[in-house]
Motif scaffolding. Structure first.
Motif, PDB file in Angstrom:
ATOM      1  N   ILE A 133     -12.227   3.560  -0.309  1.00  0.00           N
ATOM      2  CA  ILE A 133     -11.938   4.195  -1.275  1.00  0.00           C
ATOM      3  C   ILE A 133     -10.755   4.908  -0.682  1.00  0.00           C
ATOM      4  O   ILE A 133      -9.714   5.092  -0.661  1.00  0.00           O
ATOM      5  CB  ILE A 133     -13.032   4.284  -1.961  1.00  0.00           C
ATOM      6  N   MET A 134     -11.749   5.574   0.895  1.00  0.00           N
ATOM      7  CA  MET A 134     -10.814   6.506   1.391  1.00  0.00           C
ATOM      8  C   MET A 134      -8.994   5.828   1.943  1.00  0.00           C
ATOM      9  O   MET A 134      -8.765   6.596   1.586  1.00  0.00           O
ATOM     10  CB  MET A 134     -11.468   7.385   2.759  1.00  0.00           C
ATOM     11  N   LEU A 135      -9.098   4.817   2.245  1.00  0.00           N
ATOM     12  CA  LEU A 135      -8.162   4.091   2.812  1.00  0.00           C
ATOM     13  C   LEU A 135      -7.626   4.010   1.884  1.00  0.00           C
ATOM     14  O   LEU A 135      -6.123   4.329   1.543  1.00  0.00           O
ATOM     15  CB  LEU A 135      -8.427   2.319   3.388  1.00  0.00           C
ATOM     16  N   GLY A 136      -8.054   3.056   0.370  1.00  0.00           N
ATOM     17  CA  GLY A 136      -7.068   3.202  -0.805  1.00  0.00           C
ATOM     18  C   GLY A 136      -6.397   4.428  -1.217  1.00  0.00           C
ATOM     19  O   GLY A 136      -4.906   4.413  -1.653  1.00  0.00           O
ATOM     20  N   VAL A 137      -7.012   5.565  -1.336  1.00  0.00           N
ATOM     21  CA  VAL A 137      -6.254   6.922  -1.355  1.00  0.00           C
ATOM     22  C   VAL A 137      -5.745   6.960  -0.946  1.00  0.00           C
ATOM     23  O   VAL A 137      -4.536   7.443  -1.184  1.00  0.00           O
ATOM     24  CB  VAL A 137      -7.959   7.766  -2.079  1.00  0.00           C
ATOM     25  N   LEU A 138      -6.068   6.746   0.409  1.00  0.00           N
ATOM     26  CA  LEU A 138      -4.457   7.518   1.570  1.00  0.00           C
ATOM     27  C   LEU A 138      -3.677   6.351   1.276  1.00  0.00           C
ATOM     28  O   LEU A 138      -2.417   6.896   1.581  1.00  0.00           O
ATOM     29  CB  LEU A 138      -5.272   7.142   2.950  1.00  0.00           C
ATOM     30  N   ALA A 139      -3.981   5.478   0.711  1.00  0.00           N
ATOM     31  CA  ALA A 139      -2.635   4.198   0.899  1.00  0.00           C
ATOM     32  C   ALA A 139      -1.414   4.782  -0.134  1.00  0.00           C
ATOM     33  O   ALA A 139      -0.201   5.223  -0.563  1.00  0.00           O
ATOM     34  CB  ALA A 139      -2.892   3.102   0.334  1.00  0.00           C
ATOM     35  N   MET A 140      -2.446   4.759  -1.180  1.00  0.00           N
ATOM     36  CA  MET A 140      -1.154   5.734  -2.676  1.00  0.00           C
ATOM     37  C   MET A 140      -1.014   7.081  -2.805  1.00  0.00           C
ATOM     38  O   MET A 140       0.095   7.248  -3.249  1.00  0.00           O
ATOM     39  CB  MET A 140      -2.515   5.754  -3.574  1.00  0.00           C
ATOM     40  N   LYS A 141      -1.118   7.789  -1.855  1.00  0.00           N
ATOM     41  CA  LYS A 141      -1.092   9.293  -1.504  1.00  0.00           C
ATOM     42  C   LYS A 141       0.605   8.867  -0.733  1.00  0.00           C
ATOM     43  O   LYS A 141       1.439   9.806  -0.870  1.00  0.00           O
ATOM     44  CB  LYS A 141      -1.959  10.065  -0.877  1.00  0.00           C
ATOM     45  N   LYS A 142       0.104   8.626   0.656  1.00  0.00           N
ATOM     46  CA  LYS A 142       1.439   8.596   1.521  1.00  0.00           C
ATOM     47  C   LYS A 142       2.705   7.314   0.619  1.00  0.00           C
ATOM     48  O   LYS A 142       3.907   7.894   1.154  1.00  0.00           O
ATOM     49  CB  LYS A 142       0.819   7.244   2.636  1.00  0.00           C
ATOM     50  N   ARG A 143       2.455   6.668  -0.275  1.00  0.00           N
ATOM     51  CA  ARG A 143       3.460   5.337  -0.774  1.00  0.00           C
ATOM     52  C   ARG A 143       3.947   6.097  -1.773  1.00  0.00           C
ATOM     53  O   ARG A 143       5.274   6.989  -2.167  1.00  0.00           O
ATOM     54  CB  ARG A 143       2.536   4.597  -1.705  1.00  0.00           C
ATOM     55  N   TRP A 144       3.462   7.388  -2.588  1.00  0.00           N
ATOM     56  CA  TRP A 144       3.539   8.240  -4.418  1.00  0.00           C
ATOM     57  C   TRP A 144       4.686   9.372  -2.656  1.00  0.00           C
ATOM     58  O   TRP A 144       5.946   9.789  -3.553  1.00  0.00           O
ATOM     59  CB  TRP A 144       2.362   9.535  -4.087  1.00  0.00           C
ATOM     60  N   LYS A 145       3.990   9.643  -2.025  1.00  0.00           N
ATOM     61  CA  LYS A 145       4.416  10.920  -1.082  1.00  0.00           C
ATOM     62  C   LYS A 145       6.104  10.376  -0.701  1.00  0.00           C
ATOM     63  O   LYS A 145       6.908  11.499  -0.728  1.00  0.00           O
ATOM     64  CB  LYS A 145       3.719  11.736   0.538  1.00  0.00           C
TER      65      LYS A 145
END
Length: 516
Positions: free
Chosen positions: A153-165
């Protein structure tokens, strides 16, 4: 023929005994650690080291037995109905895993087959979730093993945040105040992810009648700073599947591109076999990543989890590191580095040993047992909060009916069962449910119908005993059980500074963080 024996004279007997006595005294005064049994050694008369490493060594047999005896005070895992985590594997699987304890999974050059086995597992699990397949840079799903769903989940959230940024930067817009939309019934790892990665939480609150997100309310919370939506395939409290398709269709209807991460920690190895037509996975356009726990209904001992992305497009390249380590160039996206290969090998064993038919047979039996328990508890007067017939996880969430003159609550029932050896947790539900209390039984692979009948009999007996007790007696008994039968009541390891925190949903609202 029987041998004849002479009867020795008195002086001969005393002489023999004196010789033994001298030898015995010599052994007692000797500091030698070795003896005929572990419990005859000096270590059995000493406290085990607790805070400082001892100066000297002890024999391996003694160390093994002393620690084994300590661990015997743990609860029986088969009676622990609080946890989703696997408590049974076949001997052949255990042997394979034990033979791989010494393998450092990260060393691809040294252990190429272990690495390839992970790739096989990712491929099998991705296909189970209807992931796109392809060979070019953008097509085809990608995934990795993790320590468990928390890391996934941590990895999934990191990927979503980075893609949004990245998208916001490209548009020349502010990257401040990212948020994520999720249920107030999320497992605590989601709160950890938002806290650690500085993301605002937008909660869809449960109600007394609804224990999952409302799709309309969920999509209404989305704004330009929303990095994604968390949907749960099997909530921790009631096991209900959230309506992921409805959320997906509403996003499409409103022309929003917001991604969905599916937390399938518990349901990812259940739904595909029990309700294969349920659309919750990569069949839905907005689902970009899915996590699942191998150590729950994936039927592997803890800890192993998996995360799969729809394609490399949804895993930003700058999060993946190419590392030349121990002679091999490798791509790495993980929160840790070195880890054993055993759990990944255990997962591969289960996938090829059971196959789709084997998983379906096991999950079908678990569903039948959960339905049987649900019907039995309803007959005893409990209100059933979980779904039946495969509409949710194979668990039973239940509560006592409203009754003003009753002297006990769900926590008293849980304590009474604890005294009989069962670990059946009681929880205070998510906020905005008027402090609704509940009990939950997780039906795992080794929870047979026979054991289910034993549990039902003990629940019935516990109710009968509690109904005969007055409020003061129940309170005193609960205090006694909490102090002497539960680990939390005897715990001394929690630092005073961190007790009774007020920043999480549990600290703010009294919601109990459910066990996974």
């Amino acid at each position: 023929m029987v041998h004849l024996s002479t009867i020795p004279a008195k002086d001969e007997v005393n002489k023999l005994a004196e010789g033994l006595k001298k030898a015995h005294l010599q052994l007692v005064n000797d500091a030698d650690s070795f003896t005929t049994t572990v419990y005859g050694s000096r270590f059995a008369a000493q406290d085990l080291p607790r805070h400082e490493m001892p100066e000297g060594e002890m024999p391996k047999e003694v160390a093994y037995r002393m620690i084994k005896d300590e661990l015997s005070l743990d609860n029986n895992p088969m009676l622990n109905l609080a946890s989703f985590v696997t408590t049974y594997m076949e001997e052949e699987a255990e042997k394979l895993m034990a033979e791989s304890f010494s393998k450092n999974f990260i060393d691809y050059e040294e252990y190429p087959q272990s690495a390839d086995i992970q790739n096989r597992c990712v491929s099998m699990i991705g296909r189970l979730f209807n992931a796109p397949v392809g060979t070019d840079e953008t097509a085809g799903a990608v995934g990795t093993s993790c320590v468990g769903s928390s890391e996934a989940i941590m990895l999934g959230v990191l990927a979503m945040k980075k893609r949004w940024k990245n998208k916001r930067v490209a548009e020349g817009k502010s990257c401040e105040n990212p948020n994520i939309v999720m249920s107030s019934a999320v497992q605590v790892c989601w709160e950890k992810a938002t806290r650690y990665f500085e993301i605002e939480e937008k909660f869809v609150y449960c109600t007394e009648e609804r224990y999952v997100i409302d799709p309309e309310e969920t999509v209404a919370l989305v704004d330009e700073n929303t990095i994604g939506i968390c949907c749960i395939l099997g909530t921790t409290y009631t096991g209900e599947y959230e309506d992921i398709k409805a959320v997906n269709d509403l996003l499409s209807k409103k022309g929003l591109s917001t991604p969905i991460h599916v937390d399938a920690a518990s349901g990812g190895f259940v739904a595909p076999f029990v309700v294969p037509d349920l659309e919750w996975d990569f069949r839905l356009d907005h689902v970009v990543s899915i996590n699942v726990s191998g150590h729950k209904y994936g039927l592997v001992y803890p800890g192993v989890g998996w995360v799969v992305w729809r394609s490399a497009e949804y895993l930003p390249q700058e999060l993946v590191f190419n590392i030349n380590y121990l002679g091999a160039d490798q791509a790495s996206f993980t929160l840790n580095f070195s880890k054993g290969a055993s759990q990944v090998i255990g997962q591969y064993y289960q996938l090829i040993r059971l196959g789709k038919h084997g998983y379906k047979a096991i999950m079908s039996n678990l569903t039948r047992t959960a339905d049987y328990l649900s019907d039995s508890l309803e007959a005893l007067g409990f209100i059933i909060m979980s779904k039946k017939s495969g509409e949710g996880l194979p668990l039973v969430a239940f509560r006592l009916p409203p009754q003003e003159d009753r002297n006990y609550d769900e926590f008293a029932v849980a304590h009474q069962l604890r005294a009989r050896g069962w670990v059946v947790p009681a929880y205070t539900m998510a906020p905005n449910t008027e402090n609704l209390k509940m009990l939950r039984v997780v039906v795992r692979e080794d929870f047979t119908k026979s054991r289910c009948d034993s549990l039902i009999a003990d629940i019935k007996l516990s109710q009968h005993l509690l109904e005969q007790m007055d409020q003061d007696s129940i309170k005193k008994q609960q205090e006694f059980i909490n102090k002497h039968h539960t680990a939390s009541g005897k715990a001394t390891h929690n630092h005073p500074k961190y007790r009774r925190e007020k920043h999480s949903l549990q600290g703010k609202t009294g919601k109990t963080h459910a066990i996974c």
